[in-house]
Design a protein around this motif. Structure first.
Motif, PDB file in Angstrom:
ATOM      1  N   GLU A 223       8.787  13.782  -4.358  1.00 20.03           N
ATOM      2  CA  GLU A 223       8.596  13.186  -3.035  1.00 20.03           C
ATOM      3  C   GLU A 223       7.508  12.108  -3.081  1.00 20.03           C
ATOM      4  OE1 GLU A 223       7.099  13.997   1.529  1.00 20.03           O
ATOM      5  OE2 GLU A 223       7.073  15.669   0.125  1.00 20.03           O
ATOM      6  N   LYS A 224       7.838  10.913  -2.612  1.00 21.70           N
ATOM      7  CA  LYS A 224       6.853   9.828  -2.569  1.00 21.70           C
ATOM      8  C   LYS A 224       6.091   9.905  -1.254  1.00 21.70           C
ATOM      9  CE  LYS A 224       9.393   6.939  -5.738  1.00 21.70           C
ATOM     10  NZ  LYS A 224      10.493   5.979  -5.905  1.00 21.70           N
ATOM     11  N   LEU A 225       4.818  10.192  -1.343  1.00 23.09           N
ATOM     12  CA  LEU A 225       4.021  10.415  -0.139  1.00 23.09           C
ATOM     13  C   LEU A 225       3.439   9.128   0.400  1.00 23.09           C
ATOM     14  CD1 LEU A 225       2.100  13.485  -1.600  1.00 23.09           C
ATOM     15  CD2 LEU A 225       3.983  13.583   0.047  1.00 23.09           C
ATOM     16  N   ALA A 226       3.058   8.225  -0.507  1.00 20.01           N
ATOM     17  CA  ALA A 226       2.403   6.967  -0.113  1.00 20.01           C
ATOM     18  C   ALA A 226       2.370   6.075  -1.344  1.00 20.01           C
ATOM     19  CB  ALA A 226       0.986   7.235   0.384  1.00 20.01           C
TER      20      ALA A 226
ATOM     21  N   ILE B 293      -3.250   7.378 -11.690  1.00 24.45           N
ATOM     22  CA  ILE B 293      -2.155   6.585 -11.105  1.00 24.45           C
ATOM     23  C   ILE B 293      -2.555   5.115 -11.131  1.00 24.45           C
ATOM     24  CG2 ILE B 293      -0.873   6.107  -8.976  1.00 24.45           C
ATOM     25  CD1 ILE B 293      -1.283   9.009  -8.197  1.00 24.45           C
ATOM     26  N   LEU B 294      -1.652   4.263 -11.593  1.00 26.80           N
ATOM     27  CA  LEU B 294      -1.961   2.823 -11.652  1.00 26.80           C
ATOM     28  C   LEU B 294      -1.734   2.170 -10.289  1.00 26.80           C
ATOM     29  CD1 LEU B 294      -0.394   1.789 -15.101  1.00 26.80           C
ATOM     30  CD2 LEU B 294      -2.663   2.708 -14.585  1.00 26.80           C
ATOM     31  N   PRO B 295      -2.417   1.045 -10.047  1.00 30.44           N
ATOM     32  CA  PRO B 295      -2.253   0.341  -8.772  1.00 30.44           C
ATOM     33  C   PRO B 295      -0.782  -0.036  -8.538  1.00 30.44           C
ATOM     34  CG  PRO B 295      -4.080  -0.583 -10.009  1.00 30.44           C
ATOM     35  CD  PRO B 295      -3.398   0.390 -10.915  1.00 30.44           C
ATOM     36  N   GLY B 296      -0.332   0.160  -7.320  1.00 36.05           N
ATOM     37  CA  GLY B 296       1.032  -0.210  -6.960  1.00 36.05           C
ATOM     38  C   GLY B 296       2.034   0.912  -7.152  1.00 36.05           C
ATOM     39  N   GLU B 297       1.600   1.985  -7.824  1.00 36.90           N
ATOM     40  CA  GLU B 297       2.519   3.106  -8.033  1.00 36.90           C
ATOM     41  C   GLU B 297       2.556   3.983  -6.785  1.00 36.90           C
ATOM     42  OE1 GLU B 297       2.887   4.394 -12.605  1.00 36.90           O
ATOM     43  OE2 GLU B 297       1.140   5.226 -11.591  1.00 36.90           O
TER      44      GLU B 297
ATOM     45  N   ARG C 266       1.177  11.005   3.761  1.00 40.80           N
ATOM     46  CA  ARG C 266       2.435  10.624   4.418  1.00 40.80           C
ATOM     47  C   ARG C 266       2.150   9.784   5.654  1.00 40.80           C
ATOM     48  NH1 ARG C 266       3.769  16.323   4.067  1.00 40.80           N
ATOM     49  NH2 ARG C 266       4.974  16.684   2.165  1.00 40.80           N
ATOM     50  N   ALA C 267       1.126  10.175   6.395  1.00 38.11           N
ATOM     51  CA  ALA C 267       0.809   9.460   7.631  1.00 38.11           C
ATOM     52  C   ALA C 267       0.232   8.075   7.344  1.00 38.11           C
ATOM     53  CB  ALA C 267      -0.166  10.284   8.464  1.00 38.11           C
ATOM     54  N   ARG C 268      -0.494   7.972   6.237  1.00 38.40           N
ATOM     55  CA  ARG C 268      -1.159   6.686   5.959  1.00 38.40           C
ATOM     56  C   ARG C 268      -0.247   5.702   5.229  1.00 38.40           C
ATOM     57  NH1 ARG C 268      -6.462   8.238   2.882  1.00 38.40           N
ATOM     58  NH2 ARG C 268      -6.800   5.987   2.903  1.00 38.40           N
ATOM     59  N   LYS C 269       0.708   6.187   4.497  1.00 33.96           N
ATOM     60  CA  LYS C 269       1.728   5.375   3.793  1.00 33.96           C
ATOM     61  C   LYS C 269       1.171   4.483   2.696  1.00 33.96           C
ATOM     62  CE  LYS C 269       5.272   5.254   7.388  1.00 33.96           C
ATOM     63  NZ  LYS C 269       4.539   5.928   8.492  1.00 33.96           N
ATOM     64  N   THR C 270       0.181   3.667   3.023  1.00 35.02           N
ATOM     65  CA  THR C 270      -0.421   2.800   2.003  1.00 35.02           C
ATOM     66  C   THR C 270      -1.889   3.178   1.866  1.00 35.02           C
ATOM     67  OG1 THR C 270       1.067   1.018   2.601  1.00 35.02           O
ATOM     68  CG2 THR C 270      -0.875   0.428   1.308  1.00 35.02           C
ATOM     69  N   ILE C 271      -2.284   3.444   0.639  1.00 31.48           N
ATOM     70  CA  ILE C 271      -3.661   3.879   0.406  1.00 31.48           C
ATOM     71  C   ILE C 271      -4.421   2.752  -0.287  1.00 31.48           C
ATOM     72  CG2 ILE C 271      -5.111   5.685  -0.617  1.00 31.48           C
ATOM     73  CD1 ILE C 271      -3.038   6.662   1.515  1.00 31.48           C
TER      74      ILE C 271
END
Lengths: 103, 156, 573
Positions: C379-382, C426-430, C547-552
């Motif tokens: 599951e992709k959370l953000a 985790i690398l940026p953009g992943e 999930r709520a923030r989508k982009t971190i």
């Protein structure tokens, strides 16, 4: 009467190693229960160890001996079949004595 | 981690009863089973008073006493300690916890056939020196070791 | 074009954003250069440790802060970045430099790819065994914990993978957090006839009887080799004691000496300790216990390319540490002549997954064990805009994500999160997947707590954990990193004594009041009371927040102001 102890006595090379686990709350008298009331003090003050009929160790304890106290010691002599007896007295005057056979 | 958020260290102290001791005098006097129980020594709240009640006068630090204990206690309420004395004619071994409200924990008088080697488990409210006090030929000797009591948690 | 020019070209290309797919011929050449480790001597030991249940290739950024204090300052393992490369004579920009340091991590991670993975490790183990007949594969522990799948199978996926890999002996730490009954079940059933659990320092609480074999003896090319186990000494302190209620641990230095002596008396010509002490503790133990040829160490996750050689009254002892996350395998070759070790070679080989083809059998096992969990894990959370990692003495960026989530979701003023050394990168953009979150949080006591704490209590916690990290005597250290702190600013002097390292505590610019009460969120409590109270698992809280923030956005690290560490080689930008 207290609760039974667990005693292990093993003879090796002319020395008997004795390990004892007593079953006692060792309450300091200053701990509170869930309702906030003081739990009365109740701890072992004196311990005696005998090999057969001979007293080999006598101890005096205070309240900061850990709950379910452990005692380990070694005594010269003792052979399989001999008896080790451990006795205690606590602050309520309760006593307990247990015996184990040397292996 | 572990980060013992709950119970807190205060909670832990309360649990072991040592906090109460720290803030109030020992008000309970146990009913004596034997007259020999050294009430004054077990109730003393300073090292000086404890030693005085035990008849100890300026004990000598001795390398002939081995005090075995973990560097960090797994559980402050149950800390295994062992003292082995190589001093001839050792007749008594005691354990004291310097930072407990009442320092004297246990005193063992050993018979002539008993080896001067005693193991027991003590309660500790905080990081402290633990002292093994040995009596031999009427003289007193000590060895001490710091045992750390930690909140726990946060391990690797 | 020489090698250096070639590497520079690669770096320049990468920096320019050019993609550099590794063509097969070049991969083959790079693999040969890296893995062509000529055999030596007659007894070889292969050492893995602290894989933390990472069966698939991952990224893992080594620390930029790994401070040593006292006698431990400025010596391995307390070297980071350029100081590390200089000390071990590793050329900057190379694959090895990338494996061992954090330097330009994002750039080189994109260039050199993921590390570890049991299928790739298995291929390398087979190659090493082919050139080293009889080699023993030893696992230093922290194998069964660290991923969602391991947690949900109570370590079964890792048990099966370790058996297939051909591990001979292992020791324990996080394994114990599945409870003593589960550990015994695996030891007595799954491992019977396959893998020995060794631990001279785990004994029963009642009368101190051994729980596991203190050591095992193996005959390698006619040479008797004893492998002594040393489990993590502070398991019942660093992790919940109730998990191992009937066992006691400790360093047990005297018993270590007795065990080594017994192994020698039993005819061992080589004695190695498979240790989960942590490297500083191993270095001290090596200086005090006689008769050990090598301590193969773990716990502190230090990827150390060359052994430290420690003198003691009985001779010399090699001390190694083989990193974490299945990123490395240590290869120790001994030449045993006339009944004793006469020479050695050591290499710490990084597992670059794109240089080692996946072993089909291991790949199939991993796919099988993952299958039931695949959709949940994926599951992709953000999406993360920044580099997310944990390892380091103080807050890593993934810790900061967890702390920020705790403060937001629990409406807390301050958050605390454990200084674990595991947790992947985790690398940026992943995307941040549920698997990534579980890689940071998968433990058997994951409860979120919210506690009213006095300022003095907060200070005491910080001091206590800090002493476990920076005590000048390694035997008093526990090997974790500093508790991660959110909301609260503070200063830290690693060189000070217990109780005196933490200062300048402030919340929103105001000094912390020792008597005032603050709302503190945390997780991973070790007490039984906290277990009984329950609480939401941390991964659910973090997942909900993400999930709520989508982009971190790249999180702003809440780092302490450090004192008295200028010039320390364990500290880099």
């Amino acid at each position: 009467m207290g609760n039974p102890m667990k005693i292990r006595a093993v003879s090796k090379d002319g020395v008997t190693e004795v390990k004892v686990l007593m079953n006692h709350p060792m309450e300091t008298g200053l701990r509170k229960d869930a309702a906030g009331a003081l739990i009365p003090a109740l701890f072992i003050t004196e311990v005696t160890a005998k090999l057969n009929d001979k007293v080999v160790l006598q101890a005096q304890w205070g309240q900061s001996v850990a709950k379910n106290p452990y005692l380990g010691f070694k005594v010269k002599g003792g052979k399989p079949g001999d008896k080790v007896t451990i006795s205690w007295v606590d602050t309520s005057g309760d006593t307990r004595s247990d015996q184990a056979t040397v292996n | 981690m572990t980060l013992e958020l709950q119970p807190s260290r205060r909670g832990f102290l309360r649990q072991t009863g040592l906090l109460g001791l720290a803030v109030s005098a020992v008000t309970f006097l146990p009913r004596m089973a034997y007259a020999s129980w050294n009430k004054a020594a077990f109730g003393a709240k300073t090292m000086a008073d404890t030693y005085k009640a035990m008849g100890v006068d300026s004990p000598t630090v001795s390398a002939d006493i081995q005090l075995n204990a973990a560097d960090i206690a797994e559980n402050g309420a149950v800390v295994p300690v062992e003292a082995i004395s190589k001093i001839p004619n050792t007749t008594q071994i005691s354990f004291l916890v310097e930072k407990n409200p009442a320092m004297l924990t246990a005193q063992f008088d050993i018979g002539p056939d008993t080896l001067p080697q005693i193991s027991t488990r003590v309660k500790m409210g905080q990081t402290s020196n633990v002292i093994a006090l040995v009596k031999a030929d009427g003289k007193f000797y000590t060895a001490s070791k710091e045992i750390k009591v930690t909140l726990g948690g946060c391990g690797g | 074009m020489n090698r250096r020019e070639f590497l520079h070209l690669l770096s320049a290309a990468s920096a320019a954003g050019l993609t550099l797919p590794l063509d097969p011929a070049r991969a083959e050449k790079a693999a040969e250069a890296l893995y062509d480790a000529p055999a030596f001597g007659n007894v070889s030991l292969l050492h893995i440790t602290d894989c933390h249940a990472q069966l698939r290739p991952i990224y893992f950024r080594e620390p930029n802060v790994n401070i040593g204090v006292g006698a431990m300052a400025n010596r391995p393992p307390h070297l980071v970045g350029e100081a590390f490369l200089k000390h071990f004579k590793v050329e900057p920009g190379t694959r090895l430099a990338h494996a061992f340091t954090f330097l330009d991590f994002e750039r080189y991670a994109a260039l050199y790819g993921r590390v570890g993975g049991f299928a790739h490790l298995a291929t390398l183990v087979k190659r090493l065994r082919a050139t080293r007949p009889g080699a023993l594969l030893l696992d230093g522990g922290d194998t069964w914990q660290g991923s969602g799948a391991a947690m949900w199978t109570k370590g079964q996926d890792m048990v099966d993978a370790a058996k297939l890999l051909g591990v001979e002996a292992m020791t324990l730490h996080w394994e114990c957090t599945y409870g003593q009954d589960r550990v015994k079940e695996i030891a007595d059933k799954d491992f019977a006839g396959h893998i020995d659990i060794v631990a001279q320092n785990i004994k029963t609480q009642d009368f101190g009887d051994p729980v596991f074999k203190p050591y095992v003896m193996r005959v390698v090319n006619g040479v008797k080799v004893a492998v002594v186990g040393q489990a993590f000494p502070y398991t019942p302190i660093a992790n919940p004691r109730y998990m191992v209620a009937d066992w006691t641990f400790g360093i047990q230095e005297d018993n270590m000496q007795k065990t080594v002596d017994a192994a020698r008396a039993d005819g061992a010509k080589v004695v190695v300790v498979l240790s989960h002490n942590g490297m500083d503790v191993d270095l001290k133990m090596a200086s005090r216990v006689r008769g050990i040829d090598a301590i193969l160490g773990g716990h502190t996750h230090d990827g150390v390319p060359a052994p430290s050689i420690v003198d003691n009254g009985g001779g010399k002892t090699l001390v190694t540490n083989a990193g974490s996350n299945a990123k490395f395998i240590g290869v120790l070759d001994f030449d045993v002549k006339d009944g004793k070790v006469s020479d050695f070679r050591y290499r710490l080989l990084p597992i670059f997954s794109n240089l080692l083809p996946a072993d089909a059998e291991m790949e199939a096992l991993i796919a099988r064990t993952r299958a039931p969990f695949e959709s949940k894990l994926n599951e992709k959370l953000a999406v993360s805009e920044g580099l997310l990692y944990r390892r380091g003495n103080f807050n890593g960026s993934f810790d900061q994500v967890i702390l920020d989530a705790l403060i937001a979701e629990k409406d807390a003023e301050i958050a605390l999160s454990p200084g674990f050394r595991w947790g992947t990168t985790i690398l940026p953009g992943e995307p941040i997947t549920m698997e990534n979150v579980l890689d940071q949080t998968a433990i058997t006591y994951p409860y979120v707590t919210l506690t009213q704490m006095k300022g003095s209590q907060i200070k005491q916690i910080l001091e206590d954990v800090c002493d476990n990290l920076f005590n000048a005597d390694p035997y008093y250290q526990q090997g974790g990193d500093m508790v991660r702190v959110g909301g609260l600013a503070y200063s830290c002097d690693p060189t000070a004594t217990a109780g005196n390292r933490i200062g300048d505590m402030e919340l929103n610019g105001k000094p912390i009041d020792a008597e005032k009460t603050y709302k503190v969120a945390g997780w991973a409590p070790v007490s039984e009371a906290a277990r009984d109270a329950g609480g939401e698992p941390i991964w659910d809280l973090v997942a909900r927040n993400l999930r709520a923030r989508k982009t971190i956005a790249a999180p702003k690290l809440n780092l302490p102001h450090l004192k008295n560490v200028d010039g320390n080689l364990g500290l880099a930008g």
